[in-house]
Design an enzyme around this catalytic site. Structure first.
Site, short mmCIF file in Angstrom:
data_model
loop_
_atom_site.label_atom_id
_atom_site.label_comp_id
_atom_site.label_asym_id
_atom_site.label_seq_id
_atom_site.Cartn_x
_atom_site.Cartn_y
_atom_site.Cartn_z
N TYR A 154 0.83 -1.20 0.00
CA TYR A 154 0.00 0.00 0.00
C TYR A 154 0.87 1.26 0.00
CZ TYR A 154 -3.87 3.08 1.49
OH TYR A 154 -4.82 4.07 1.59
N LYS A 158 0.93 4.16 -2.87
CA LYS A 158 0.58 5.54 -2.58
C LYS A 158 1.75 6.49 -2.81
CE LYS A 158 -3.70 4.80 -1.61
NZ LYS A 158 -4.74 5.29 -2.54
#
Length: 254
Positions: A154, A158
């Protein structure tokens, strides 16, 4: 308030949380909203909420990680709603685990939905924005881009959003298309509370601990993030290009 009268806004991951709040905010300010999620059925509640308030929205099912689905889906949106003026890349999933336990499948899913999905959707949307010499693209990054234990997939996705945003902004600015990103900190969403449950924590206590650790003394609600997204998608932000705006209540780090 009518900053988006006559505009068509696409919001991905709009079935709940930040996506639903953003779709509702755009509709409240006059936009016709394409409520995009993995299936149209998942977006039905968001559409119903918008219509209850007098707004205009249609649900569309698009797998943002699949190029064929994205191409067909965006073309369907343009055919039904008349174009695309604003794209919000909000779709994302978490598949948290420590590095030594993370599977390749969980890595791929997190990166494909958040990062590849933003690329594919932006690529499809700009085909309609460039000829009009006008458009706004806002993608969701996260404070996790700075690193967060148990989120290598993640966090990488991002962080990639920020690089993608800066590069797309350089390429598209000449066509009067503003590209920016928003990086939230702790937001009280269903996904956040589900994370607490997976960690064996009480969701209410998890949120309270997040508030206590934030200088402003509270965690964000989805509407707090939606308001920043709406600003970046408006003409009020016409000279903001390639930026990532952190919205974290003063707490740097997860």
């Amino acid at each position: 308030m009518s900053r988006f009268d006559g505009k068509v806004a696409i919001v991905t991951g709009a079935a709940q949380g930040i996506g639903a709040a953003t779709a509702t905010r755009f509709a409240f300010e006059g936009a016709t909203v394409a409520v995009v999620d993995i299936t149209a059925e998942r977006g039905a509640d968001t559409v119903a909420e918008i219509e209850k308030g007098g707004g205009k929205a249609v649900a569309f099912g698009i797998d943002v990680s699949n190029s064929a689905s994205v191409t067909a889906g965006v073309e369907e949106i343009v055919a039904q709603l008349g174009g695309v003026d604003i794209l919000v890349n909000n779709a994302g999933v978490t598949r948290d685990n420590m590095l030594f336990k993370m599977t390749e499948e969980d890595w791929d899913l997190a990166v494909d939905v958040s990062l590849k999905g933003a690329f594919l959707m932006a690529q499809a949307a700009q085909r309609h924005m460039v000829p009009k010499q006008s458009g706004k693209i806002v993608s969701l990054s996260s404070i996790s881009a700075l690193g967060n234990r148990g989120q290598s997939n993640y966090s990488a996705a991002k962080a990639g959003i920020q690089g993608l945003t800066a590069t797309m902004a350089l390429e598209l600015a000449r066509y009067n298309i503003n590209v920016n990103a928003v990086a939230p900190g702790f937001v009280d969403t269903a996904m956040t509370r589900a994370t607490a449950v997976r960690m064996g924590l009480d969701p209410e206590e998890f949120v309270a601990a997040g508030a206590a650790a934030t200088p402003i003394g509270r965690v964000a609600q989805p509407g707090d993030i939606a308001s920043v997204i709406a600003f970046l998608a408006s003409e009020d932000a016409r000279h903001i290009v390639g930026q990532t705006i952190y919205v974290h209540g003063g707490k740097w780090g997860v």
